[in-house]
Design a protein around this motif. Structure first.
Motif, PDB file in Angstrom:
ATOM      1  N   LYS A 157      -9.746  13.814 -19.317  1.00 49.00           N
ATOM      2  CA  LYS A 157      -8.929  14.523 -20.315  1.00 49.00           C
ATOM      3  C   LYS A 157      -7.433  14.541 -20.034  1.00 49.00           C
ATOM      4  N   GLY A 158      -6.986  14.120 -18.844  1.00 46.03           N
ATOM      5  CA  GLY A 158      -5.565  14.104 -18.512  1.00 46.03           C
ATOM      6  C   GLY A 158      -5.196  15.153 -17.476  1.00 46.03           C
ATOM      7  N   ASN A 159      -4.071  14.918 -16.818  1.00 45.18           N
ATOM      8  CA  ASN A 159      -3.616  15.793 -15.736  1.00 45.18           C
ATOM      9  C   ASN A 159      -3.271  17.196 -16.216  1.00 45.18           C
ATOM     10  N   LYS A 160      -2.588  17.299 -17.340  1.00 43.44           N
ATOM     11  CA  LYS A 160      -2.151  18.611 -17.832  1.00 43.44           C
ATOM     12  C   LYS A 160      -3.351  19.489 -18.166  1.00 43.44           C
ATOM     13  N   TYR A 161      -4.330  18.910 -18.823  1.00 46.40           N
ATOM     14  CA  TYR A 161      -5.528  19.665 -19.189  1.00 46.40           C
ATOM     15  C   TYR A 161      -6.259  20.129 -17.926  1.00 46.40           C
ATOM     16  N   ALA A 162      -6.413  19.233 -16.951  1.00 46.82           N
ATOM     17  CA  ALA A 162      -7.103  19.577 -15.708  1.00 46.82           C
ATOM     18  C   ALA A 162      -6.352  20.674 -14.955  1.00 46.82           C
ATOM     19  N   ALA A 163      -5.025  20.603 -14.971  1.00 42.77           N
ATOM     20  CA  ALA A 163      -4.216  21.624 -14.292  1.00 42.77           C
ATOM     21  C   ALA A 163      -4.417  22.991 -14.933  1.00 42.77           C
ATOM     22  N   GLU A 164      -4.464  23.031 -16.257  1.00 40.26           N
ATOM     23  CA  GLU A 164      -4.676  24.320 -16.944  1.00 40.26           C
ATOM     24  C   GLU A 164      -6.056  24.883 -16.647  1.00 40.26           C
ATOM     25  N   ILE A 165      -7.074  24.050 -16.682  1.00 39.91           N
ATOM     26  CA  ILE A 165      -8.445  24.515 -16.436  1.00 39.91           C
ATOM     27  C   ILE A 165      -8.616  24.998 -14.991  1.00 39.91           C
ATOM     28  N   MET A 166      -8.029  24.268 -14.046  1.00 44.95           N
ATOM     29  CA  MET A 166      -8.192  24.607 -12.628  1.00 44.95           C
ATOM     30  C   MET A 166      -7.171  25.641 -12.141  1.00 44.95           C
ATOM     31  N   SER A 167      -6.230  26.027 -12.992  1.00 46.37           N
ATOM     32  CA  SER A 167      -5.185  27.016 -12.666  1.00 46.37           C
ATOM     33  C   SER A 167      -4.315  26.574 -11.487  1.00 46.37           C
ATOM     34  N   VAL A 168      -3.896  25.307 -11.514  1.00 45.09           N
ATOM     35  CA  VAL A 168      -2.985  24.770 -10.511  1.00 45.09           C
ATOM     36  C   VAL A 168      -1.904  23.988 -11.240  1.00 45.09           C
ATOM     37  N   SER A 169      -0.930  23.497 -10.498  1.00 45.03           N
ATOM     38  CA  SER A 169       0.143  22.732 -11.123  1.00 45.03           C
ATOM     39  C   SER A 169      -0.297  21.296 -11.387  1.00 45.03           C
ATOM     40  N   VAL A 170       0.428  20.637 -12.272  1.00 47.09           N
ATOM     41  CA  VAL A 170       0.159  19.234 -12.586  1.00 47.09           C
ATOM     42  C   VAL A 170       0.364  18.382 -11.333  1.00 47.09           C
ATOM     43  N   SER A 171       1.343  18.744 -10.506  1.00 51.72           N
ATOM     44  CA  SER A 171       1.596  18.008  -9.262  1.00 51.72           C
ATOM     45  C   SER A 171       0.377  18.036  -8.343  1.00 51.72           C
ATOM     46  N   THR A 172      -0.302  19.177  -8.278  1.00 55.97           N
ATOM     47  CA  THR A 172      -1.504  19.279  -7.453  1.00 55.97           C
ATOM     48  C   THR A 172      -2.578  18.332  -7.966  1.00 55.97           C
ATOM     49  N   ILE A 173      -2.752  18.278  -9.260  1.00 56.75           N
ATOM     50  CA  ILE A 173      -3.746  17.372  -9.859  1.00 56.75           C
ATOM     51  C   ILE A 173      -3.372  15.922  -9.579  1.00 56.75           C
ATOM     52  N   GLU A 174      -2.089  15.589  -9.679  1.00 53.72           N
ATOM     53  CA  GLU A 174      -1.647  14.220  -9.392  1.00 53.72           C
ATOM     54  C   GLU A 174      -1.944  13.836  -7.940  1.00 53.72           C
ATOM     55  N   ARG A 175      -1.703  14.757  -7.004  1.00 51.79           N
ATOM     56  CA  ARG A 175      -2.004  14.482  -5.594  1.00 51.79           C
ATOM     57  C   ARG A 175      -3.506  14.278  -5.383  1.00 51.79           C
ATOM     58  N   VAL A 176      -4.310  15.113  -6.037  1.00 50.05           N
ATOM     59  CA  VAL A 176      -5.763  15.003  -5.921  1.00 50.05           C
ATOM     60  C   VAL A 176      -6.226  13.656  -6.474  1.00 50.05           C
ATOM     61  N   ARG A 177      -5.720  13.274  -7.635  1.00 50.53           N
ATOM     62  CA  ARG A 177      -6.122  11.990  -8.238  1.00 50.53           C
ATOM     63  C   ARG A 177      -5.710  10.815  -7.360  1.00 50.53           C
ATOM     64  N   THR A 178      -4.520  10.884  -6.789  1.00 47.85           N
ATOM     65  CA  THR A 178      -4.046   9.816  -5.898  1.00 47.85           C
ATOM     66  C   THR A 178      -4.966   9.702  -4.689  1.00 47.85           C
ATOM     67  N   ARG A 179      -5.332  10.844  -4.115  1.00 47.59           N
ATOM     68  CA  ARG A 179      -6.211  10.856  -2.953  1.00 47.59           C
ATOM     69  C   ARG A 179      -7.582  10.273  -3.302  1.00 47.59           C
ATOM     70  N   TYR A 180      -8.125  10.652  -4.461  1.00 47.18           N
ATOM     71  CA  TYR A 180      -9.429  10.163  -4.846  1.00 47.18           C
ATOM     72  C   TYR A 180      -9.403   8.678  -5.205  1.00 47.18           C
ATOM     73  N   ARG A 181      -8.296   8.217  -5.770  1.00 44.45           N
ATOM     74  CA  ARG A 181      -8.161   6.778  -6.060  1.00 44.45           C
ATOM     75  C   ARG A 181      -8.162   5.963  -4.775  1.00 44.45           C
ATOM     76  N   SER A 182      -7.394   6.458  -3.765  1.00 43.68           N
ATOM     77  CA  SER A 182      -7.307   5.714  -2.502  1.00 43.68           C
ATOM     78  C   SER A 182      -8.628   5.761  -1.738  1.00 43.68           C
ATOM     79  N   GLU A 183      -9.399   6.826  -1.856  1.00 40.01           N
ATOM     80  CA  GLU A 183     -10.703   6.927  -1.192  1.00 40.01           C
ATOM     81  C   GLU A 183     -11.741   6.031  -1.842  1.00 40.01           C
ATOM     82  N   SER A 184     -11.637   5.817  -3.154  1.00 37.53           N
ATOM     83  CA  SER A 184     -12.631   5.021  -3.850  1.00 37.53           C
ATOM     84  C   SER A 184     -12.431   3.509  -3.647  1.00 37.53           C
ATOM     85  N   ARG A 185     -11.288   3.109  -3.156  1.00 34.95           N
ATOM     86  CA  ARG A 185     -11.018   1.686  -2.928  1.00 34.95           C
ATOM     87  C   ARG A 185     -11.597   1.172  -1.692  1.00 34.95           C
TER      88      ARG A 185
END
Length: 170
Positions: free
Chosen positions: A142-170
């Motif tokens: 659904k996108g970073n902004k939506y995930a940030a609102e649902i999880m009650s964190v900043s968009v930057s936190t979601i971006e860091r999480v996505r980056t970490r998960y992308r690098s782990e999946s490779r």
């Protein structure tokens, strides 16, 4: 109690407002501290005069090279008009510097010991590992902004999480 400058045989009695020191003080402040040739500069207290031992020694040296004396009103032992006073100021400054280095060393050893025992320093994580996995899936769908609102964190936190998960999946 603040005695008149004449009673202390001083040209200048420095108030605490005048001696709010910084390592890089303005030329005007430095002139105020050291301008009187042949007189004495008398701060009310030493803790307001200098922030560190090195700063205190540098300032007292500047005062004495200008031909003035240094005499603290609250601490009678801090008097550079006598050889004994100069010696006491220098020795106590050295002891204070030594004590500061011991504190720094002990603090460093304590941090190393804590790190070896697995203590984590800094802020606690905003999301648990389970929440991070859920946030990464949600952000992908659904996108970073939506995930940030649902999880009650900043968009930057979601971006860091996505980056970490992308690098782990490779």
């Amino acid at each position: 109690m603040l005695l008149p400058a004449e009673a202390n045989k001083c040209c200048t009695v420095c108030s605490n407002a005048l001696l709010q020191t910084k390592t890089q003080s303005s030329p005007k402040q430095r002139r105020r501290r050291t301008r009187h040739n042949g007189g004495a500069v008398a701060p009310l207290t030493l803790d307001r005069f200098a922030r560190s031992t090195l700063d205190m020694l540098t300032l007292t040296e500047a005062i004495t090279t200008k031909g003035a004396a240094f005499r603290s009103l609250a601490e009678p032992w801090a008097d550079t008009t006598t050889p004994h006073g100069k010696m006491i100021v220098t020795v106590l400054a050295g002891v204070a510097e030594f004590e500061r280095s011991l504190i720094r060393q002990r603090t460093s050893e304590g941090r190393k010991r804590a790190m070896s025992q697995g203590v984590r320093f800094g802020r606690p994580p905003a999301l648990t590992p389970t929440q991070e996995a859920e946030a990464a899936k949600l952000a992908t769908a659904k996108g970073n902004k939506y995930a940030a609102e649902i999880m009650s964190v900043s968009v930057s936190t979601i971006e860091r999480v996505r980056t970490r998960y992308r690098s782990e999946s490779r």
